[in-house]
Write an enzyme that holds these catalytic residues in place. Structure first.
Site, PDB file in Angstrom:
ATOM      1  N   GLU A 163       0.887   3.869   1.882  1.00 10.31           N
ATOM      2  CA  GLU A 163       1.371   4.262   3.214  1.00 10.31           C
ATOM      3  C   GLU A 163       2.559   3.407   3.628  1.00 10.31           C
ATOM      4  O   GLU A 163       3.550   3.914   4.163  1.00 10.31           O
ATOM      5  CB  GLU A 163       0.274   4.094   4.279  1.00 10.31           C
ATOM      6  CG  GLU A 163      -1.048   4.738   3.950  1.00 10.31           C
ATOM      7  CD  GLU A 163      -2.028   3.799   3.277  1.00 10.31           C
ATOM      8  OE1 GLU A 163      -3.187   3.753   3.709  1.00 10.31           O
ATOM      9  OE2 GLU A 163      -1.645   3.118   2.297  1.00 10.31           O
ATOM     10  N   HIS A 189       0.841  -1.191   0.000  1.00  9.99           N
ATOM     11  CA  HIS A 189       0.000   0.000   0.000  1.00  9.99           C
ATOM     12  C   HIS A 189       0.878   1.243   0.000  1.00  9.99           C
ATOM     13  O   HIS A 189       2.053   1.193   0.398  1.00  9.99           O
ATOM     14  CB  HIS A 189      -0.919   0.000   1.217  1.00  9.99           C
ATOM     15  CG  HIS A 189      -1.995  -1.037   1.146  1.00  9.99           C
ATOM     16  ND1 HIS A 189      -2.998  -1.142   2.079  1.00  9.99           N
ATOM     17  CD2 HIS A 189      -2.226  -2.022   0.237  1.00  9.99           C
ATOM     18  CE1 HIS A 189      -3.804  -2.132   1.750  1.00  9.99           C
ATOM     19  NE2 HIS A 189      -3.358  -2.682   0.643  1.00  9.99           N
ATOM     20  N   CYS A 201      -1.835  -0.934   7.584  1.00  8.29           N
ATOM     21  CA  CYS A 201      -1.112   0.335   7.430  1.00  8.29           C
ATOM     22  C   CYS A 201      -1.276   1.209   8.675  1.00  8.29           C
ATOM     23  O   CYS A 201      -0.344   1.915   9.063  1.00  8.29           O
ATOM     24  CB  CYS A 201      -1.581   1.079   6.186  1.00  8.29           C
ATOM     25  SG  CYS A 201      -1.005   0.297   4.654  1.00  8.29           S
ATOM     26  N   CYS A 250      -5.860   1.053   5.723  1.00  8.24           N
ATOM     27  CA  CYS A 250      -6.374  -0.224   6.218  1.00  8.24           C
ATOM     28  C   CYS A 250      -5.787  -0.477   7.612  1.00  8.24           C
ATOM     29  O   CYS A 250      -4.939   0.289   8.077  1.00  8.24           O
ATOM     30  CB  CYS A 250      -5.969  -1.353   5.263  1.00  8.24           C
ATOM     31  SG  CYS A 250      -4.199  -1.743   5.284  1.00  8.24           S
TER      32      CYS A 250
END
Length: 149
Positions: free
Chosen positions: A73, A71, A102, A99
């Site tokens: 992040e 992801h 993260c 999410c």
């Protein structure tokens, strides 16, 4: 102009920049961008994609995201780990809400604010950030007039 007005302007500006950064993603289903900002300086950036050395294909033949795709992040935070920068007290700008995985990284990285654009289908990441007393703000730059140049 109040301090709150100035912060909102900065938040919108950095979120728009994260949107532009998301364009670097090779993912077809969703392109996500992230910036980590500290003392008005971008100290890291990331977008969703495959780990270094992997082919830049995020989805399989059935258009399902491959399990090893990172992801935005996570990419920004792990990039910080390889630099001399420190994310304590910083702000993360990300185009989609984090999410839960993260969110755990955000907490451990010492990030104190998260400003995100669109909501992800699951809200457990946002709930975890709030539980950790991280300031969480959702903003849609499209809801505001473009800044005059």
């Amino acid at each position: 102009m109040t301090a709150d007005d100035k912060q909102l302007k900065l938040d919108l500006r950095y979120l728009r920049m994260a949107r532009i950064w998301a364009e670097n993603s090779y993912c077809r289903r969703r392109k996500v961008g992230a910036l980590v900002v500290k003392d008005k300086m971008i100290i890291s950036d990331g977008y969703n994609g495959t780990p270094s050395g992997f082919e830049n294909v995020c989805e399989d033949e059935g258009n399902i995201t491959k399990p090893y795709v990172l992801h935005a992040e996570a990419n920004a935070i792990t990039k910080l780990a390889r630099s001399s920068n420190n994310s304590d007290g910083s702000t993360l700008y990300v185009t989609a809400s984090p999410c839960i995985e993260c969110s755990k990284l955000i907490i451990q990285a010492g990030i104190k604010r998260v400003v995100y654009g669109e909501s992800y289908r699951l809200e457990d990441g946002i709930a975890l950030l709030r539980k950790a007393n991280i300031e969480v703000i959702q903003l849609n730059p499209d809801d505001y007039e473009p800044e005059e140049v």
